[in-house]
Each structure stands twice: as structure tokens, then as C-alpha cells.
Write a protein that holds these residues in place. Sequence first.
Motif, mmCIF file in Angstrom:
data_model
loop_
_atom_site.group_PDB
_atom_site.id
_atom_site.type_symbol
_atom_site.label_atom_id
_atom_site.label_comp_id
_atom_site.label_asym_id
_atom_site.label_seq_id
_atom_site.Cartn_x
_atom_site.Cartn_y
_atom_site.Cartn_z
ATOM 1 N N GLY A 39 0.813 -1.204 0.000
ATOM 2 C CA GLY A 39 0.000 0.000 0.000
ATOM 3 C C GLY A 39 0.846 1.254 0.000
ATOM 4 N N THR A 40 0.230 2.356 0.410
ATOM 5 C CA THR A 40 0.845 3.677 0.293
ATOM 6 C C THR A 40 1.074 4.296 1.665
ATOM 7 O OG1 THR A 40 -0.234 4.041 -1.844
ATOM 8 C CG2 THR A 40 0.557 5.996 -0.665
ATOM 9 N N VAL A 41 2.220 4.930 1.832
ATOM 10 C CA VAL A 41 2.501 5.711 3.037
ATOM 11 C C VAL A 41 2.999 7.067 2.589
ATOM 12 C CG1 VAL A 41 4.807 4.666 3.202
ATOM 13 C CG2 VAL A 41 3.852 5.867 5.164
ATOM 14 N N PRO A 61 17.042 7.169 5.422
ATOM 15 C CA PRO A 61 17.479 5.861 5.935
ATOM 16 C C PRO A 61 16.314 4.947 6.301
ATOM 17 C CG PRO A 61 18.722 7.623 6.967
ATOM 18 C CD PRO A 61 17.618 8.274 6.210
ATOM 19 N N ALA A 62 15.242 5.517 6.867
ATOM 20 C CA ALA A 62 14.088 4.698 7.239
ATOM 21 C C ALA A 62 13.393 4.119 6.009
ATOM 22 C CB ALA A 62 13.099 5.521 8.055
ATOM 23 N N ILE A 63 13.305 4.912 4.942
ATOM 24 C CA ILE A 63 12.696 4.410 3.705
ATOM 25 C C ILE A 63 13.540 3.292 3.111
ATOM 26 C CG2 ILE A 63 12.190 5.009 1.296
ATOM 27 C CD1 ILE A 63 11.249 7.726 2.286
ATOM 28 N N ASP A 79 4.477 1.772 -1.688
ATOM 29 C CA ASP A 79 4.393 3.033 -2.433
ATOM 30 C C ASP A 79 4.626 4.174 -1.444
ATOM 31 O OD1 ASP A 79 3.944 4.792 -4.516
ATOM 32 O OD2 ASP A 79 1.773 4.814 -4.234
ATOM 33 N N VAL A 80 5.832 4.752 -1.472
ATOM 34 C CA VAL A 80 6.227 5.755 -0.476
ATOM 35 C C VAL A 80 6.251 7.143 -1.115
ATOM 36 C CG1 VAL A 80 7.971 6.449 1.190
ATOM 37 C CG2 VAL A 80 7.625 4.015 0.698
ATOM 38 N N HIS A 81 5.616 8.101 -0.448
ATOM 39 C CA HIS A 81 5.618 9.489 -0.908
ATOM 40 C C HIS A 81 6.220 10.352 0.191
ATOM 41 C CE1 HIS A 81 2.781 8.885 -4.380
ATOM 42 N NE2 HIS A 81 2.541 7.795 -3.670
ATOM 43 N N VAL A 82 7.133 11.244 -0.174
ATOM 44 C CA VAL A 82 7.788 12.126 0.789
ATOM 45 C C VAL A 82 7.595 13.577 0.356
ATOM 46 C CG1 VAL A 82 9.934 12.721 1.950
ATOM 47 C CG2 VAL A 82 9.535 10.360 1.236
ATOM 48 N N ASP A 83 7.039 14.386 1.245
ATOM 49 C CA ASP A 83 6.907 15.821 1.008
ATOM 50 C C ASP A 83 7.908 16.547 1.898
ATOM 51 O OD1 ASP A 83 4.888 15.335 -0.750
ATOM 52 O OD2 ASP A 83 3.261 16.014 0.550
ATOM 53 N N VAL A 84 8.684 17.446 1.327
ATOM 54 C CA VAL A 84 9.636 18.254 2.091
ATOM 55 C C VAL A 84 9.167 19.706 2.023
ATOM 56 C CG1 VAL A 84 12.027 18.987 2.319
ATOM 57 C CG2 VAL A 84 11.510 16.661 1.563
ATOM 58 N N ALA A 85 8.891 20.275 3.201
ATOM 59 C CA ALA A 85 8.318 21.618 3.250
ATOM 60 C C ALA A 85 8.488 22.175 4.656
ATOM 61 C CB ALA A 85 6.836 21.564 2.870
ATOM 62 N N PRO A 86 8.211 23.471 4.843
ATOM 63 C CA PRO A 86 8.207 24.034 6.199
ATOM 64 C C PRO A 86 7.129 23.371 7.060
ATOM 65 C CG PRO A 86 8.304 25.769 4.538
ATOM 66 C CD PRO A 86 8.018 24.501 3.811
ATOM 67 N N SER A 87 7.313 23.448 8.367
ATOM 68 C CA SER A 87 6.423 22.751 9.301
ATOM 69 C C SER A 87 4.961 23.176 9.173
ATOM 70 C CB SER A 87 6.896 22.975 10.740
ATOM 71 O OG SER A 87 8.131 22.352 10.973
ATOM 72 N N LEU A 88 4.727 24.466 8.943
ATOM 73 C CA LEU A 88 3.350 24.942 8.874
ATOM 74 C C LEU A 88 2.573 24.232 7.777
ATOM 75 C CD1 LEU A 88 1.195 26.905 9.901
ATOM 76 C CD2 LEU A 88 2.042 28.596 8.251
ATOM 77 N N LYS A 89 3.168 24.128 6.596
ATOM 78 C CA LYS A 89 2.494 23.433 5.499
ATOM 79 C C LYS A 89 2.338 21.945 5.804
ATOM 80 C CE LYS A 89 2.630 22.483 0.540
ATOM 81 N NZ LYS A 89 2.185 21.086 0.743
ATOM 82 N N PRO A 134 -0.669 -0.593 8.340
ATOM 83 C CA PRO A 134 0.541 -1.305 8.780
ATOM 84 C C PRO A 134 1.824 -0.777 8.148
ATOM 85 C CG PRO A 134 -1.230 -2.875 8.396
ATOM 86 C CD PRO A 134 -1.732 -1.535 7.925
ATOM 87 N N ILE A 135 1.764 -0.375 6.869
ATOM 88 C CA ILE A 135 2.973 0.102 6.206
ATOM 89 C C ILE A 135 3.400 1.458 6.780
ATOM 90 C CG2 ILE A 135 1.795 1.284 4.290
ATOM 91 C CD1 ILE A 135 4.941 -0.876 3.983
ATOM 92 N N ALA A 136 2.430 2.308 7.143
ATOM 93 C CA ALA A 136 2.756 3.592 7.758
ATOM 94 C C ALA A 136 3.300 3.389 9.171
ATOM 95 C CB ALA A 136 1.514 4.483 7.786
ATOM 96 N N ILE A 137 2.703 2.448 9.897
ATOM 97 C CA ILE A 137 3.187 2.143 11.251
ATOM 98 C C ILE A 137 4.632 1.651 11.194
ATOM 99 C CG2 ILE A 137 2.921 0.561 13.208
ATOM 100 C CD1 ILE A 137 -0.116 0.670 12.687
ATOM 101 N N ARG A 138 4.929 0.805 10.199
ATOM 102 C CA ARG A 138 6.285 0.254 10.103
ATOM 103 C C ARG A 138 7.306 1.347 9.770
ATOM 104 N NH1 ARG A 138 9.919 -2.357 12.440
ATOM 105 N NH2 ARG A 138 11.448 -3.420 11.106
ATOM 106 N N LEU A 139 6.951 2.256 8.872
ATOM 107 C CA LEU A 139 7.881 3.343 8.545
ATOM 108 C C LEU A 139 8.112 4.227 9.769
ATOM 109 C CD1 LEU A 139 9.632 4.821 6.519
ATOM 110 C CD2 LEU A 139 7.611 6.102 5.777
ATOM 111 N N ARG A 140 7.057 4.466 10.513
ATOM 112 C CA ARG A 140 7.190 5.252 11.743
ATOM 113 C C ARG A 140 8.119 4.547 12.735
ATOM 114 N NH1 ARG A 140 4.968 5.755 16.689
ATOM 115 N NH2 ARG A 140 4.577 7.873 17.473
ATOM 116 N N GLU A 141 7.970 3.233 12.881
ATOM 117 C CA GLU A 141 8.843 2.460 13.767
ATOM 118 C C GLU A 141 10.298 2.560 13.332
ATOM 119 O OE1 GLU A 141 5.656 -1.091 15.015
ATOM 120 O OE2 GLU A 141 7.173 -1.426 13.464
ATOM 121 N N LEU A 142 10.525 2.500 12.040
ATOM 122 C CA LEU A 142 11.898 2.562 11.528
ATOM 123 C C LEU A 142 12.510 3.947 11.740
ATOM 124 C CD1 LEU A 142 11.376 0.493 8.265
ATOM 125 C CD2 LEU A 142 12.751 -0.186 10.244
#
Length: 315
Positions: free
Chosen positions: A99-101, A116-118, A129-139, A294-302
Amino acid sequence: MSENMVHRLQPKHFSLIRSIAELGQLSLAAQALALTQPAASRMLGEIERYVGTAVFNRTPKGMEPTPVGLALARRAQNLLEEIHEAAREVDAIRRGMTGTVRVGAVTGAAVGYVVPAIQSLKDEAPGADVHVDVAPSLKLVHDLIAGHLDFVLGRVPASMDPRQFRVDNAFTEDVDIVVHQTHPLVNVDNVHLSHMTHFPWVMQAPGSPLRLAVESVFIEQGTPIPANIVNTTSLLVMIAMLASSNAIAPMSREVADLLCRQTRTAGLCTLKVDVEMTVMPYHLISFSSKRMTPIAIRLRELLLKEFELRNRNKG
């Protein structure tokens, strides 16, 4: 070579063929596969009966593959990798590791922890399916509230009630001063803030945590804040300006390490500044009421595992 060979040779046969071809000794191949040498010898005889010809020649130096052996060894590598990948994919599906995280992070966190976690996640679940957004904290936090992200590495904006979030761990962020390797201050030891004031600077907009950290140090040291500043959130713009001028850019240590030590193509380096600069900590932010996949939980654990590892190494 009989067509029935395709139906008779099993993965264990291909494993033995590959091991003998790599190690050059039946005894070593047997040891690598946790077999006794007589068992490995019987299996090789079985393979050669199925194939109808010799697979290896016995020589004083060891075992050398015949042309048929070379072909089988080459195919064995691909076949065993496919079997391994199939097993990993099935295991990932069984454990819900598909799935997607979607994760968001400020720049330093993305480089230092998310990447490293990814990589660890992809070792376990290559189909994720991993998506990463890089932005300021407010956004990032706005996107978290809107449901576009599963969790973020950032800071809770002052305008928001932190009680609505689950906030874990405090990730420290040190600042390095980055310039091009031709900058006049590169070879100066213990660069003082006053040495840098009159150069052009490129950094994040006023009010951003990293900008505040830099400005507060100038104020504490009684040194005028640089007047010639280009404001940008784009790392590419920063790199371009550093590469083409005597500009100075403050960056999180993780980003500076990536640009100056791990990848040297831009010709960037850090100055030896005589004062430490530290940004206010960021956190792993999520909704305690929202159930993650589960896939989001695992990435968070890593991510948390990477954090614990860094802290142990610092200690």
C-alpha cells in the motif's frame, strides 16, 4: 538436454550449482548451504542425471563449470533472486506491508532520518508506495490535518493546539555554514560571525526556525545581522547561488553532510565557525486518534529506530 529437466530441477539444485560455481569447491558449497559433503555430492549427481551431461569438471584446482554448467549457473542467479523476491513480496502482503505511506518532513529530517528509514522499509517491502513531502512545518502540519500525510517530522506551529497531536521525541538540529570551496573564508580557522557579515547570504525566510537560530546567535554575539540576504526555501536555489558566488548559506548538519562530504559534485564545503548554532527541536507528529495502515506504522517504527540509533552513537 531433455525438456523434462525443466520440471525436475528444483531451487535447491540451482542453489548448489550457483554455490559450486562461485566457490569452486564442492566442500565449500556444501558448507555454505548447510549440507554434508556426501549429500551435496549426491545432489550434484542427481543434477547431472537430469541434465544428461556433466555440469562441472573435476580438476586439481577444484571444480570448473562446463559450458552447460556456466549456463545453469547464470540462470540460477536470476532464478534464485526471483524466488527470493517472490518470497519477500508474499511475506510483505501477509504482514500488511503493502500500500501507500505518505510522510512529510523538514529538510534536515528528510535527509537525516526519512531517507534511511525508507531504505530499511524498502528492504522489507520493496513494493511499498512511499511518498515524501519536504516543506516548512506549517504546510506539513496543515497537510497532516487535511489527511494528506500519515505523519510528519516537523514542529507544531505556535498557532495550533499541540494537544490535538501525538508528539514523539525531540530531534535536535545543528547548523553548519556552507560555502563554495573557492570562498575566501574556507581556509580560515575559527571564523567569527563578523568575518561573514559583509558577504551575501542565502537562507530561509524570516521567521523560519533555522533563520531564527542564525539571527539569534548574531544578536547574542553583538554582531550585525547580514544585510545582503536572498530568501528561499529551495535547496536547489541555494546550491546554485553558492556554486556561482561568494554567498554563504546556513543548513542543517544532515544536509551539509550530504552536500559537502557524501556528494562533492557541487564543490561545496563548510566553514570552521567559532560558535555553535542549534535550531529548536522538531518532533514526530501524528494524530493519536487516526489509525495508520501497517505500512505507515512500520515506517514510523523505523524512523524511531533510526533516532534511537543516532542517540546511542552520540552517547
